[in-house]
Design a protein around this motif. Structure first.
Motif, PDB file in Angstrom:
ATOM      1  N   VAL A  59     -19.389  23.088  26.558  1.00 49.14           N
ATOM      2  CA  VAL A  59     -20.610  22.768  27.301  1.00 49.14           C
ATOM      3  C   VAL A  59     -20.663  21.295  27.677  1.00 49.14           C
ATOM      4  N   ALA A  60     -20.633  20.409  26.664  1.00 47.24           N
ATOM      5  CA  ALA A  60     -20.810  18.984  26.941  1.00 47.24           C
ATOM      6  C   ALA A  60     -20.230  18.142  25.823  1.00 47.24           C
ATOM      7  N   VAL A  61     -19.861  16.920  26.194  1.00 47.44           N
ATOM      8  CA  VAL A  61     -19.456  15.899  25.234  1.00 47.44           C
ATOM      9  C   VAL A  61     -20.299  14.676  25.536  1.00 47.44           C
ATOM     10  N   VAL A  62     -20.921  14.114  24.505  1.00 42.79           N
ATOM     11  CA  VAL A  62     -21.722  12.908  24.674  1.00 42.79           C
ATOM     12  C   VAL A  62     -21.062  11.810  23.865  1.00 42.79           C
ATOM     13  N   ALA A  63     -20.932  10.627  24.469  1.00 38.64           N
ATOM     14  CA  ALA A  63     -20.339   9.471  23.793  1.00 38.64           C
ATOM     15  C   ALA A  63     -21.429   8.466  23.481  1.00 38.64           C
ATOM     16  N   VAL A  64     -21.485   8.028  22.223  1.00 37.17           N
ATOM     17  CA  VAL A  64     -22.468   7.042  21.786  1.00 37.17           C
ATOM     18  C   VAL A  64     -21.701   5.798  21.359  1.00 37.17           C
ATOM     19  N   SER A  65     -22.092   4.639  21.902  1.00 35.52           N
ATOM     20  CA  SER A  65     -21.384   3.407  21.568  1.00 35.52           C
ATOM     21  C   SER A  65     -22.182   2.583  20.572  1.00 35.52           C
ATOM     22  N   ASN A  66     -21.562   1.525  20.113  1.00 33.92           N
ATOM     23  CA  ASN A  66     -22.187   0.528  19.242  1.00 33.92           C
ATOM     24  C   ASN A  66     -22.559   1.049  17.860  1.00 33.92           C
ATOM     25  N   GLU A 114     -28.466  19.958  16.243  1.00 37.24           N
ATOM     26  CA  GLU A 114     -29.173  18.838  15.622  1.00 37.24           C
ATOM     27  C   GLU A 114     -28.461  17.522  15.912  1.00 37.24           C
ATOM     28  N   ALA A 115     -27.128  17.511  15.818  1.00 40.65           N
ATOM     29  CA  ALA A 115     -26.368  16.302  16.116  1.00 40.65           C
ATOM     30  C   ALA A 115     -26.498  15.932  17.588  1.00 40.65           C
ATOM     31  N   PHE A 116     -26.426  16.920  18.473  1.00 41.95           N
ATOM     32  CA  PHE A 116     -26.547  16.670  19.908  1.00 41.95           C
ATOM     33  C   PHE A 116     -27.932  16.134  20.249  1.00 41.95           C
ATOM     34  N   ILE A 117     -28.971  16.730  19.688  1.00 40.87           N
ATOM     35  CA  ILE A 117     -30.341  16.264  19.931  1.00 40.87           C
ATOM     36  C   ILE A 117     -30.511  14.850  19.397  1.00 40.87           C
ATOM     37  N   LEU A 118     -29.955  14.580  18.241  1.00 35.81           N
ATOM     38  CA  LEU A 118     -30.068  13.256  17.640  1.00 35.81           C
ATOM     39  C   LEU A 118     -29.473  12.177  18.541  1.00 35.81           C
ATOM     40  N   VAL A 119     -28.291  12.409  19.082  1.00 31.44           N
ATOM     41  CA  VAL A 119     -27.643  11.366  19.886  1.00 31.44           C
ATOM     42  C   VAL A 119     -28.138  11.321  21.323  1.00 31.44           C
ATOM     43  N   THR A 120     -28.836  12.347  21.795  1.00 30.02           N
ATOM     44  CA  THR A 120     -29.341  12.321  23.169  1.00 30.02           C
ATOM     45  C   THR A 120     -30.845  12.094  23.236  1.00 30.02           C
ATOM     46  N   SER A 121     -31.487  11.891  22.100  1.00 29.16           N
ATOM     47  CA  SER A 121     -32.916  11.589  22.089  1.00 29.16           C
ATOM     48  C   SER A 121     -33.112  10.100  22.350  1.00 29.16           C
ATOM     49  N   PRO A 122     -34.168   9.730  23.074  1.00 28.04           N
ATOM     50  CA  PRO A 122     -34.394   8.316  23.351  1.00 28.04           C
ATOM     51  C   PRO A 122     -34.809   7.554  22.098  1.00 28.04           C
ATOM     52  N   GLY A 123     -34.595   6.245  22.115  1.00 31.30           N
ATOM     53  CA  GLY A 123     -35.072   5.403  21.029  1.00 31.30           C
ATOM     54  C   GLY A 123     -33.999   4.885  20.107  1.00 31.30           C
ATOM     55  N   GLY A 144     -26.611  11.177   9.984  1.00 29.54           N
ATOM     56  CA  GLY A 144     -26.534  12.625   9.900  1.00 29.54           C
ATOM     57  C   GLY A 144     -25.751  13.258  11.033  1.00 29.54           C
ATOM     58  N   ALA A 145     -25.571  12.537  12.146  1.00 25.79           N
ATOM     59  CA  ALA A 145     -24.801  13.086  13.266  1.00 25.79           C
ATOM     60  C   ALA A 145     -23.329  13.163  12.874  1.00 25.79           C
ATOM     61  N   THR A 146     -22.649  14.189  13.336  1.00 26.29           N
ATOM     62  CA  THR A 146     -21.221  14.328  13.099  1.00 26.29           C
ATOM     63  C   THR A 146     -20.503  14.345  14.432  1.00 26.29           C
ATOM     64  N   GLY A 147     -19.271  13.876  14.423  1.00 19.49           N
ATOM     65  CA  GLY A 147     -18.492  13.849  15.656  1.00 19.49           C
ATOM     66  C   GLY A 147     -17.107  13.318  15.395  1.00 19.49           C
ATOM     67  N   ARG A 172     -15.096   1.529  20.921  1.00 15.13           N
ATOM     68  CA  ARG A 172     -15.172   2.619  19.962  1.00 15.13           C
ATOM     69  C   ARG A 172     -16.466   3.388  20.184  1.00 15.13           C
ATOM     70  N   LYS A 173     -16.375   4.711  20.297  1.00 16.27           N
ATOM     71  CA  LYS A 173     -17.553   5.555  20.519  1.00 16.27           C
ATOM     72  C   LYS A 173     -17.502   6.771  19.602  1.00 16.27           C
ATOM     73  N   LEU A 174     -18.664   7.269  19.270  1.00 17.55           N
ATOM     74  CA  LEU A 174     -18.774   8.516  18.535  1.00 17.55           C
ATOM     75  C   LEU A 174     -18.959   9.619  19.566  1.00 17.55           C
ATOM     76  N   LEU A 175     -18.075  10.607  19.537  1.00 16.80           N
ATOM     77  CA  LEU A 175     -18.178  11.733  20.460  1.00 16.80           C
ATOM     78  C   LEU A 175     -18.803  12.907  19.730  1.00 16.80           C
ATOM     79  N   VAL A 176     -19.876  13.433  20.293  1.00 13.44           N
ATOM     80  CA  VAL A 176     -20.519  14.626  19.763  1.00 13.44           C
ATOM     81  C   VAL A 176     -20.354  15.697  20.822  1.00 13.44           C
ATOM     82  N   ALA A 177     -19.723  16.810  20.447  1.00 14.99           N
ATOM     83  CA  ALA A 177     -19.399  17.853  21.420  1.00 14.99           C
ATOM     84  C   ALA A 177     -20.099  19.155  21.085  1.00 14.99           C
ATOM     85  N   ILE A 178     -20.518  19.829  22.126  1.00 16.21           N
ATOM     86  CA  ILE A 178     -20.896  21.235  22.020  1.00 16.21           C
ATOM     87  C   ILE A 178     -19.802  21.950  22.791  1.00 16.21           C
TER      88      ILE A 178
END
Length: 175
Positions: A159-166, A99-108, A138-141, A150-156
């Motif tokens: 498998v993968a690590v996604v970094a979200v900025s701002n 859910e956290a991964f989908i949240l941070v990798t979904s467009p919009g 709701g995302a955790t990281g 500063r970025k929020l890292l959400v990891a599976i």
């Protein structure tokens, strides 16, 4: 047919340009899939063209039963790798992590999403946080600095690590 509560998320690496085929086969069997996508824009002759491309090429997440994942491994062994333990056993991904991964990798969301090229092992230290406001609520990281930002890292894991900025610090709380 298996109860939907028996279904778990798994990550697949799909080779030989067979991702669309595998995705359609999994969906036709009544299962859920997710592929992280991004839209890129290119300027061509004074006009903007938009193209949707995978955020992480050849990576597909599927929500299936353990029996289905075993059948998939046997039937598609030459072009599907199921992420799992070092012994080769498929490792399910928790619904919370997906859910956290989908949240941070979904467009919009309006935030830049990137996939760090460095290995995941450097991201294990640090305090876990939860986003409490904004689009990613709701995302955790884990919060890290990457290239002085500063970025929020959400990891599976594995498998993968996604970094979200701002994400403003006031939108974060320690877990």
């Amino acid at each position: 047919m298996a109860d939907s509560s028996d279904k778990k998320w798994y990550a697949l690496r799909v080779f030989k340009n067979r991702l669309r085929y595998v995705k359609s086969q999994v969906e036709e069997a009544g299962n859920e899939t997710y592929q992280a996508l991004k839209t890129i824009d290119t300027f061509n002759g004074g006009s903007i063209k938009y193209k949707v491309v995978p955020l992480i090429p050849a990576l597909l997440f599927i929500k299936v039963t353990p029996a289905y994942i075993e059948k998939l491994k046997k039937d598609r062994y030459d072009h599907v790798l199921v992420y799992g333990t070092p012994e080769g056993k498929p490792e399910p991904i928790s619904d919370e992590h997906m859910e956290a991964f989908i949240l941070v990798t979904s467009p919009g969301g309006g935030c830049e999403v990137s996939v760090p090229e460095d290995g995941m092992e450097q991201y294990r230290k640090g305090d876990p946080v939860r986003v409490i406001a904004g689009y990613y609520k709701g995302a955790t990281g884990v919060v890290r600095r990457i290239k002085k930002d500063r970025k929020l890292l959400v990891a599976i894991e594995g498998v993968a690590v996604v970094a979200v900025s701002n994400i403003p610090l006031e939108f974060l709380e320690k877990i």
